[in-house]
Scaffold this motif. Structure first.
Motif, PDB file in Angstrom:
ATOM      1  N   HIS A 100       0.838  -1.199   0.000  1.00  0.00           N
ATOM      2  CA  HIS A 100       0.000   0.000   0.000  1.00  0.00           C
ATOM      3  C   HIS A 100       0.871   1.247   0.000  1.00  0.00           C
ATOM      4  O   HIS A 100       1.961   1.254   0.581  1.00  0.00           O
ATOM      5  CB  HIS A 100      -0.890   0.043   1.250  1.00  0.00           C
ATOM      6  N   ASP A 145       0.104  -1.110  -5.116  1.00  0.00           N
ATOM      7  CA  ASP A 145      -0.605   0.155  -5.288  1.00  0.00           C
ATOM      8  C   ASP A 145       0.166   0.980  -6.311  1.00  0.00           C
ATOM      9  O   ASP A 145       1.359   1.258  -6.134  1.00  0.00           O
ATOM     10  CB  ASP A 145      -0.658   0.859  -3.922  1.00  0.00           C
ATOM     11  N   TYR A 150      -4.441  -0.982  -8.547  1.00  0.00           N
ATOM     12  CA  TYR A 150      -3.492  -2.017  -8.158  1.00  0.00           C
ATOM     13  C   TYR A 150      -3.005  -2.758  -9.395  1.00  0.00           C
ATOM     14  O   TYR A 150      -3.750  -2.948 -10.359  1.00  0.00           O
ATOM     15  CB  TYR A 150      -4.125  -3.022  -7.192  1.00  0.00           C
TER      16      TYR A 150
END
Length: 301
Positions: free
Chosen positions: A183, A224, A298
Protein backbone atom coordinates in the motif's frame (compact mmCIF):
# COMPACT_ATOMS: atom_id res chain seq x y z
CA UNK A 1 -29.99 3.22 -1.92
CA UNK A 2 -26.47 2.91 -3.36
CA UNK A 3 -27.97 1.60 -6.61
CA UNK A 4 -30.48 4.45 -6.76
CA UNK A 5 -27.82 7.14 -6.35
CA UNK A 6 -24.90 5.65 -8.29
CA UNK A 7 -26.27 2.97 -10.61
CA UNK A 8 -23.96 0.38 -9.02
CA UNK A 9 -25.57 -3.06 -9.26
CA UNK A 10 -22.92 -5.29 -7.67
CA UNK A 11 -20.42 -4.86 -4.82
CA UNK A 12 -17.86 -7.65 -4.91
CA UNK A 13 -16.39 -7.37 -1.40
CA UNK A 14 -17.35 -5.81 1.93
CA UNK A 15 -14.51 -4.60 4.14
CA UNK A 16 -16.14 -4.77 7.56
CA UNK A 17 -14.34 -2.94 10.37
CA UNK A 18 -15.86 -4.72 13.35
CA UNK A 19 -14.44 -2.38 16.00
CA UNK A 20 -11.92 0.41 16.49
CA UNK A 21 -10.22 -1.16 19.51
CA UNK A 22 -6.73 -2.47 18.92
CA UNK A 23 -3.88 -3.91 20.97
CA UNK A 24 -1.45 -1.84 18.87
CA UNK A 25 -1.29 1.92 18.46
CA UNK A 26 0.88 2.29 15.32
CA UNK A 27 1.00 5.91 16.39
CA UNK A 28 2.86 7.20 13.36
CA UNK A 29 0.67 5.95 10.54
CA UNK A 30 -2.61 4.18 11.49
CA UNK A 31 -5.39 5.69 9.38
CA UNK A 32 -7.85 5.43 12.30
CA UNK A 33 -5.84 7.90 14.36
CA UNK A 34 -7.52 8.90 17.60
CA UNK A 35 -10.53 6.73 16.79
CA UNK A 36 -8.57 3.72 18.05
CA UNK A 37 -9.78 4.77 21.50
CA UNK A 38 -13.44 5.02 20.46
CA UNK A 39 -15.86 2.32 21.58
CA UNK A 40 -17.93 2.07 18.39
CA UNK A 41 -18.37 -1.56 17.29
CA UNK A 42 -20.85 -3.85 15.58
CA UNK A 43 -22.84 -6.28 17.64
CA UNK A 44 -22.81 -9.71 16.00
CA UNK A 45 -26.44 -9.20 14.96
CA UNK A 46 -25.60 -5.85 13.34
CA UNK A 47 -22.60 -7.31 11.50
CA UNK A 48 -24.67 -10.25 10.23
CA UNK A 49 -27.52 -7.95 9.18
CA UNK A 50 -25.12 -5.87 7.07
CA UNK A 51 -23.58 -8.98 5.53
CA UNK A 52 -27.02 -10.27 4.59
CA UNK A 53 -28.07 -6.90 3.15
CA UNK A 54 -25.10 -6.52 0.80
CA UNK A 55 -25.17 -10.21 -0.14
CA UNK A 56 -28.87 -10.05 -1.00
CA UNK A 57 -29.08 -6.61 -2.61
CA UNK A 58 -25.65 -6.31 -4.26
CA UNK A 59 -24.50 -9.89 -4.78
CA UNK A 60 -21.52 -9.40 -2.44
CA UNK A 61 -19.50 -12.60 -2.55
CA UNK A 62 -16.60 -11.85 -0.18
CA UNK A 63 -15.91 -10.14 3.13
CA UNK A 64 -12.70 -8.93 4.74
CA UNK A 65 -13.04 -8.68 8.53
CA UNK A 66 -10.79 -6.10 10.15
CA UNK A 67 -10.68 -3.50 12.87
CA UNK A 68 -8.97 -2.23 14.95
CA UNK A 69 -7.86 -5.75 15.66
CA UNK A 70 -10.54 -8.29 14.67
CA UNK A 71 -9.24 -10.99 17.03
CA UNK A 72 -10.19 -8.71 19.95
CA UNK A 73 -13.79 -9.04 18.77
CA UNK A 74 -15.17 -11.93 20.80
CA UNK A 75 -18.08 -12.81 18.46
CA UNK A 76 -15.64 -13.12 15.52
CA UNK A 77 -16.28 -16.90 15.09
CA UNK A 78 -20.04 -16.27 14.92
CA UNK A 79 -19.67 -13.67 12.16
CA UNK A 80 -17.22 -15.85 10.22
CA UNK A 81 -19.49 -18.89 10.45
CA UNK A 82 -22.52 -16.95 9.20
CA UNK A 83 -20.62 -15.43 6.29
CA UNK A 84 -19.07 -18.73 5.27
CA UNK A 85 -21.70 -21.34 6.10
CA UNK A 86 -24.96 -19.42 5.69
CA UNK A 87 -24.06 -17.02 2.88
CA UNK A 88 -21.28 -18.94 1.14
CA UNK A 89 -18.99 -15.90 1.10
CA UNK A 90 -15.23 -15.89 0.75
CA UNK A 91 -13.81 -14.83 4.14
CA UNK A 92 -10.58 -12.91 4.62
CA UNK A 93 -9.25 -11.52 7.89
CA UNK A 94 -6.81 -8.61 8.20
CA UNK A 95 -4.95 -8.80 11.53
CA UNK A 96 -1.76 -7.70 13.23
CA UNK A 97 -1.19 -11.38 14.00
CA UNK A 98 -0.19 -10.69 17.60
CA UNK A 99 -0.61 -13.79 19.80
CA UNK A 100 -3.58 -15.17 17.88
CA UNK A 101 -2.27 -18.69 17.25
CA UNK A 102 -4.63 -20.23 19.79
CA UNK A 103 -7.65 -18.97 17.87
CA UNK A 104 -6.65 -20.41 14.52
CA UNK A 105 -7.41 -24.16 14.89
CA UNK A 106 -11.14 -23.55 15.42
CA UNK A 107 -11.33 -21.20 12.43
CA UNK A 108 -8.95 -22.92 10.05
CA UNK A 109 -11.55 -24.46 7.76
CA UNK A 110 -13.48 -21.21 7.36
CA UNK A 111 -10.76 -18.67 6.51
CA UNK A 112 -9.91 -18.26 2.83
CA UNK A 113 -7.05 -15.84 3.49
CA UNK A 114 -5.42 -14.68 6.72
CA UNK A 115 -3.75 -11.36 5.94
CA UNK A 116 -1.15 -10.16 8.47
CA UNK A 117 0.08 -6.55 8.53
CA UNK A 118 3.86 -6.16 8.71
CA UNK A 119 6.00 -3.08 8.15
CA UNK A 120 9.47 -4.35 7.40
CA UNK A 121 12.13 -6.49 9.03
CA UNK A 122 12.36 -7.02 12.79
CA UNK A 123 13.73 -3.69 14.05
CA UNK A 124 11.82 -1.46 11.64
CA UNK A 125 8.56 -3.37 12.04
CA UNK A 126 8.73 -3.30 15.84
CA UNK A 127 9.50 0.43 15.90
CA UNK A 128 6.55 1.24 13.64
CA UNK A 129 4.15 -1.23 15.26
CA UNK A 130 4.96 -2.81 18.63
CA UNK A 131 7.95 -4.44 20.30
CA UNK A 132 7.87 -8.17 19.62
CA UNK A 133 5.31 -7.83 16.84
CA UNK A 134 7.63 -9.08 14.08
CA UNK A 135 8.33 -12.41 15.78
CA UNK A 136 4.67 -12.70 16.76
CA UNK A 137 3.59 -12.22 13.15
CA UNK A 138 6.00 -14.91 11.98
CA UNK A 139 4.68 -17.32 14.60
CA UNK A 140 1.16 -16.67 13.35
CA UNK A 141 2.19 -17.23 9.73
CA UNK A 142 3.88 -20.52 10.71
CA UNK A 143 0.84 -21.67 12.68
CA UNK A 144 -1.49 -20.83 9.79
CA UNK A 145 0.77 -22.65 7.33
CA UNK A 146 0.77 -25.75 9.52
CA UNK A 147 -3.05 -25.64 9.68
CA UNK A 148 -3.39 -25.21 5.92
CA UNK A 149 -4.74 -21.66 6.19
CA UNK A 150 -3.68 -19.52 3.17
CA UNK A 151 -1.79 -16.39 4.23
CA UNK A 152 -0.97 -12.97 2.85
CA UNK A 153 0.88 -9.94 4.20
CA UNK A 154 0.10 -6.25 3.75
CA UNK A 155 2.74 -3.56 4.05
CA UNK A 156 2.29 0.22 4.03
CA UNK A 157 5.35 1.47 2.19
CA UNK A 158 6.95 4.58 3.69
CA UNK A 159 10.31 6.33 3.92
CA UNK A 160 11.49 4.09 6.77
CA UNK A 161 10.71 0.69 5.26
CA UNK A 162 10.85 0.96 1.47
CA UNK A 163 14.34 -0.55 1.41
CA UNK A 164 13.03 -3.62 3.28
CA UNK A 165 10.24 -4.65 0.89
CA UNK A 166 12.32 -7.22 -0.99
CA UNK A 167 14.19 -8.55 2.08
CA UNK A 168 10.86 -9.00 3.88
CA UNK A 169 9.39 -10.76 0.85
CA UNK A 170 12.30 -13.20 0.89
CA UNK A 171 11.57 -14.00 4.55
CA UNK A 172 7.85 -14.43 3.86
CA UNK A 173 8.55 -16.91 1.06
CA UNK A 174 10.03 -19.29 3.64
CA UNK A 175 6.71 -19.22 5.52
CA UNK A 176 4.65 -20.09 2.47
CA UNK A 177 2.96 -16.68 2.25
CA UNK A 178 0.90 -16.52 -0.94
CA UNK A 179 0.57 -12.78 -1.44
CA UNK A 180 2.33 -9.55 -0.47
CA UNK A 181 0.18 -6.46 -0.94
CA UNK A 182 1.98 -3.11 -0.94
CA UNK A 183 0.00 0.00 0.00
CA UNK A 184 1.00 3.60 -0.52
CA UNK A 185 1.07 5.66 2.69
CA UNK A 186 -1.72 8.22 2.78
CA UNK A 187 -1.40 11.15 5.18
CA UNK A 188 -4.57 10.53 7.17
CA UNK A 189 -5.09 9.54 10.80
CA UNK A 190 -1.82 9.50 12.74
CA UNK A 191 0.18 9.79 9.51
CA UNK A 192 -1.13 13.34 9.07
CA UNK A 193 1.18 14.31 11.95
CA UNK A 194 4.15 12.43 10.50
CA UNK A 195 4.81 13.78 7.00
CA UNK A 196 8.41 12.56 7.33
CA UNK A 197 7.09 9.08 6.55
CA UNK A 198 6.04 10.20 3.07
CA UNK A 199 8.50 9.29 0.32
CA UNK A 200 9.75 12.45 -1.38
CA UNK A 201 12.52 10.79 -3.40
CA UNK A 202 10.54 9.29 -6.25
CA UNK A 203 13.69 7.50 -7.44
CA UNK A 204 13.15 5.25 -4.42
CA UNK A 205 10.05 3.89 -6.18
CA UNK A 206 12.10 3.23 -9.32
CA UNK A 207 14.70 1.33 -7.30
CA UNK A 208 11.96 -0.72 -5.64
CA UNK A 209 10.43 -1.59 -9.00
CA UNK A 210 13.78 -2.70 -10.37
CA UNK A 211 14.38 -4.86 -7.30
CA UNK A 212 10.98 -6.49 -7.65
CA UNK A 213 11.49 -7.09 -11.36
CA UNK A 214 14.90 -8.67 -10.83
CA UNK A 215 13.79 -11.04 -8.07
CA UNK A 216 11.66 -14.11 -8.70
CA UNK A 217 8.98 -14.74 -6.09
CA UNK A 218 6.54 -17.63 -5.85
CA UNK A 219 4.09 -15.38 -4.04
CA UNK A 220 1.80 -12.93 -5.79
CA UNK A 221 2.88 -9.28 -5.56
CA UNK A 222 0.03 -6.75 -5.52
CA UNK A 223 1.20 -3.15 -5.81
CA UNK A 224 -0.60 0.16 -5.29
CA UNK A 225 0.20 2.08 -8.48
CA UNK A 226 0.77 5.25 -6.45
CA UNK A 227 4.09 3.61 -5.54
CA UNK A 228 5.55 5.05 -8.71
CA UNK A 229 7.69 7.96 -9.83
CA UNK A 230 4.75 8.96 -12.00
CA UNK A 231 1.40 9.43 -10.28
CA UNK A 232 -1.09 6.64 -10.84
CA UNK A 233 -3.67 7.32 -13.55
CA UNK A 234 -6.55 9.44 -12.31
CA UNK A 235 -9.11 6.70 -12.70
CA UNK A 236 -12.72 7.64 -12.44
CA UNK A 237 -14.45 7.63 -9.09
CA UNK A 238 -16.14 4.35 -8.09
CA UNK A 239 -19.48 5.80 -9.19
CA UNK A 240 -18.54 7.02 -12.67
CA UNK A 241 -20.38 4.74 -15.04
CA UNK A 242 -19.42 1.39 -13.53
CA UNK A 243 -22.13 -1.04 -12.45
CA UNK A 244 -19.67 -3.15 -10.43
CA UNK A 245 -17.87 -1.84 -7.34
CA UNK A 246 -14.86 -3.90 -6.26
CA UNK A 247 -15.18 -3.10 -2.57
CA UNK A 248 -16.96 -0.97 -0.01
CA UNK A 249 -15.68 -0.36 3.51
CA UNK A 250 -17.93 -0.12 6.57
CA UNK A 251 -16.43 1.52 9.65
CA UNK A 252 -17.62 0.75 13.20
CA UNK A 253 -19.99 3.73 13.18
CA UNK A 254 -21.71 2.55 10.00
CA UNK A 255 -20.04 4.93 7.54
CA UNK A 256 -19.63 3.34 4.10
CA UNK A 257 -16.65 4.34 1.93
CA UNK A 258 -16.31 3.29 -1.71
CA UNK A 259 -12.76 4.44 -2.54
CA UNK A 260 -9.62 3.49 -0.57
CA UNK A 261 -8.43 7.06 -1.14
CA UNK A 262 -11.41 8.34 0.86
CA UNK A 263 -10.92 6.02 3.84
CA UNK A 264 -9.99 7.93 6.99
CA UNK A 265 -11.13 11.27 5.57
CA UNK A 266 -14.82 11.20 6.56
CA UNK A 267 -15.63 11.56 2.86
CA UNK A 268 -18.37 8.93 2.84
CA UNK A 269 -21.74 9.66 1.24
CA UNK A 270 -23.53 6.54 2.54
CA UNK A 271 -24.25 5.20 6.03
CA UNK A 272 -25.52 1.88 7.29
CA UNK A 273 -28.16 2.60 9.92
CA UNK A 274 -27.69 -0.28 12.37
CA UNK A 275 -31.02 0.14 14.10
CA UNK A 276 -33.16 0.47 10.97
CA UNK A 277 -30.97 -2.00 9.02
CA UNK A 278 -30.91 0.16 5.91
CA UNK A 279 -28.31 2.06 3.90
CA UNK A 280 -28.92 5.81 3.78
CA UNK A 281 -27.56 8.49 1.47
CA UNK A 282 -26.28 11.45 3.49
CA UNK A 283 -24.58 13.69 0.93
CA UNK A 284 -22.19 16.53 1.79
CA UNK A 285 -20.20 18.96 -0.31
CA UNK A 286 -17.01 17.08 0.61
CA UNK A 287 -18.09 13.49 0.15
CA UNK A 288 -16.44 11.07 -2.27
CA UNK A 289 -19.24 11.40 -4.83
CA UNK A 290 -19.26 15.20 -4.81
CA UNK A 291 -15.46 15.56 -5.07
CA UNK A 292 -15.22 12.89 -6.79
CA UNK A 293 -12.54 10.67 -5.20
CA UNK A 294 -10.77 8.30 -7.64
CA UNK A 295 -10.20 4.65 -6.88
CA UNK A 296 -6.84 3.11 -6.02
CA UNK A 297 -5.20 1.29 -8.93
CA UNK A 298 -3.49 -2.02 -8.16
CA UNK A 299 -1.19 -4.01 -10.41
CA UNK A 300 0.29 -7.48 -10.11
CA UNK A 301 4.01 -7.97 -10.57
Amino acid sequence: MIRDVTGIEKIRMLYLQLLYRCNFECGTFCFHGERLSHKDAYSPAEAIDLLELVHRDYGTEAVTLLGGEPFLYRPLPEVIEHAKQKLGMRVEICTNGYRIERHLPALAGQIDLLRVSMEGLSHTNDELRKKGSFDAALRTLAAARDLGVPTGVTMTVNSRNISEVVPLACVLETYGVRQLKLHCLRLVGFAADHPELAITDTHAYERLRRQLESTTFAMEMVIDEDLSAEPAPMTSSPTAGSVVLDRIEADPRGALTMSCKAVGKDAHAFWYDKQRRIIEHRPTSGDEIALPVPNVVYSRA
